[in-house]
Motif scaffolding. Structure first.
Motif, short mmCIF file in Angstrom:
data_model
loop_
_atom_site.label_atom_id
_atom_site.label_comp_id
_atom_site.label_asym_id
_atom_site.label_seq_id
_atom_site.Cartn_x
_atom_site.Cartn_y
_atom_site.Cartn_z
N TYR A 123 0.81 -1.15 0.07
CA TYR A 123 -0.10 0.00 0.18
C TYR A 123 1.05 1.27 -0.06
CZ TYR A 123 -3.90 -3.20 1.19
OH TYR A 123 -4.86 -4.08 1.44
N VAL A 124 1.81 1.34 0.79
CA VAL A 124 2.64 2.53 0.93
C VAL A 124 3.46 2.55 -0.42
CG1 VAL A 124 5.07 3.27 1.93
CG2 VAL A 124 3.22 2.47 3.28
N PHE A 125 3.98 1.76 -1.17
CA PHE A 125 4.59 1.88 -2.23
C PHE A 125 3.75 2.26 -3.46
CE2 PHE A 125 5.73 -0.21 -6.43
CZ PHE A 125 6.77 0.56 -6.68
N VAL A 126 2.42 1.73 -3.41
CA VAL A 126 1.53 2.34 -4.39
C VAL A 126 1.38 3.62 -4.44
CG1 VAL A 126 -0.76 1.95 -5.30
CG2 VAL A 126 0.66 -0.06 -4.81
N ALA A 127 0.83 4.16 -2.91
CA ALA A 127 0.44 5.41 -2.72
C ALA A 127 1.65 6.38 -2.94
CB ALA A 127 0.18 5.45 -1.11
N SER A 128 2.79 5.99 -2.52
CA SER A 128 4.20 6.70 -2.81
C SER A 128 4.40 7.10 -4.39
CB SER A 128 5.29 6.13 -2.31
OG SER A 128 5.56 5.91 -0.90
N VAL A 129 4.20 6.04 -5.04
CA VAL A 129 4.58 6.09 -6.52
C VAL A 129 3.33 7.15 -7.23
CG1 VAL A 129 4.33 5.15 -8.82
CG2 VAL A 129 5.80 4.23 -6.90
N GLY A 130 2.16 6.91 -6.79
CA GLY A 130 0.90 7.81 -7.00
C GLY A 130 1.35 9.16 -6.79
N PHE A 131 1.42 9.43 -5.54
CA PHE A 131 1.45 10.81 -5.06
C PHE A 131 2.88 11.53 -5.74
CE2 PHE A 131 -1.37 9.48 -1.59
CZ PHE A 131 -2.32 10.45 -1.79
N ALA A 132 4.06 10.80 -5.64
CA ALA A 132 5.13 11.20 -6.43
C ALA A 132 4.86 11.80 -7.89
CB ALA A 132 6.36 10.50 -6.27
N ARG A 133 3.94 10.76 -8.63
CA ARG A 133 3.82 11.22 -9.79
C ARG A 133 2.56 12.00 -10.42
NH1 ARG A 133 7.47 8.40 -13.00
NH2 ARG A 133 9.09 7.21 -11.62
N ASP A 134 2.24 12.51 -9.26
CA ASP A 134 0.94 13.44 -9.33
C ASP A 134 -0.25 12.74 -10.04
OD1 ASP A 134 2.23 15.80 -8.39
OD2 ASP A 134 3.18 15.93 -10.22
N VAL A 135 -0.54 11.38 -9.63
CA VAL A 135 -1.74 10.94 -10.04
C VAL A 135 -3.02 11.40 -9.25
CG1 VAL A 135 -2.83 8.59 -9.99
CG2 VAL A 135 -0.55 8.82 -10.42
N PRO A 136 -4.17 11.69 -9.92
CA PRO A 136 -5.10 12.28 -8.88
C PRO A 136 -5.55 11.27 -7.84
CG PRO A 136 -5.56 12.13 -11.41
CD PRO A 136 -4.38 11.71 -11.11
N PRO A 137 -5.83 11.84 -6.59
CA PRO A 137 -6.03 11.11 -5.43
C PRO A 137 -6.90 10.06 -5.74
CG PRO A 137 -5.38 13.35 -4.85
CD PRO A 137 -5.54 13.18 -6.42
N VAL A 138 -7.99 10.27 -6.19
CA VAL A 138 -9.10 9.59 -6.54
C VAL A 138 -8.73 8.13 -6.94
CG1 VAL A 138 -9.98 10.41 -8.75
CG2 VAL A 138 -11.64 9.13 -7.28
N LEU A 139 -7.96 8.10 -7.98
CA LEU A 139 -7.38 7.20 -8.71
C LEU A 139 -6.33 6.32 -7.91
CD1 LEU A 139 -6.64 8.15 -12.24
CD2 LEU A 139 -8.75 7.10 -11.50
N ILE A 140 -5.74 7.07 -6.84
CA ILE A 140 -4.87 6.32 -6.09
C ILE A 140 -5.55 5.41 -4.89
CG2 ILE A 140 -3.09 6.63 -4.13
CD1 ILE A 140 -2.04 9.08 -5.76
N PHE A 141 -6.78 6.22 -4.40
CA PHE A 141 -7.58 5.53 -3.42
C PHE A 141 -8.51 4.55 -4.07
CE2 PHE A 141 -7.16 9.85 -1.32
CZ PHE A 141 -6.26 9.41 -0.30
#
Length: 202
Positions: A94-112
């Motif tokens: 979970y931390v890895f997926v969230a870290s990559v998502g937020f570091a690459r400016d993925v919309p939070p809704v897609l990360i969650f």
């Protein structure tokens, strides 16, 4: 329905094809906790130094590091502290997926949405095992496992298409896992309860 394995902890791991293949190589001789903790520690260090937002092959480093836990997949997980393995894998994924998502400016809704699909699946597996209704063997492969999902996210980072990858992977997992879960529980809710009741009476 599929018979629950000897160790429920093995089911909770949610290993993909790659991790299970690595486990076959050691034939259950490697204790699962030390490599899982080592992989989680290395992954945490790499994420802290900013690997999730880096370009090139470096984004694969955390996923590759956590594959240290793969060979432990064939162990019975019967040690006193082996219950720590599944939550270690979950938190790290979970931390890895969230870290990559937020570091690459993925919309939070897609990360969650992506993390939510994984969390739904893991909760579903835990509840199934408690009711002795084990998910089919093909589901772990189709769902990619924790190892496959991490590598897919890393591949998206390498290709520079992280947002698209999160959207497609999240949609795929929700469709697959929700459909399989609903059809399973609709087809065998009574049989699962009856099996659990018979096991308790025996």
């Amino acid at each position: 329905m599929t018979q629950v394995p000897r160790s429920a902890l093995v089911a909770y791991r949610d290993d993909g094809a790659l991790s299970r293949g690595m486990g076959l190589l050691v034939a259950g001789q490697l204790p699962p906790l030390p490599p899982a903790l080592a992989g989680a520690f290395v992954t945490a260090v790499l994420l802290l130094v900013g690997v999730a937002g880096s370009d090139g092959l470096a984004v694969f480093a955390p996923a590759v590091a956590l594959l240290l836990a793969g060979p432990g997949s064939s162990h019975l997980h019967d040690g006193r502290l082996d219950w720590l393995v599944p939550p270690t894998l979950r938190v790290t994924e979970y931390v890895f997926v969230a870290s990559v998502g937020f570091a690459r400016d993925v919309p939070p809704v897609l990360i969650f949405a992506l993390i939510g699909a994984m969390a739904f699946h893991h909760y579903d597996v835990v509840y199934r095992v408690r009711q002795r209704v084990y998910p089919p063997s093909w589901l772990a492969t189709a769902g990619l496992g924790w190892d496959g999902r991490m590598l897919m996210v890393a591949l998206g980072g390498l290709a520079g298409r992280v947002t698209l990858l999160f959207a497609l992977l999240g949609l795929y997992l929700w469709c697959l896992l929700l459909w399989e879960s609903v059809t399973c529980w609709m087809a065998a809710p009574r049989s699962g309860v009856e099996t659990a009741d018979l096991g308790a009476r025996d």
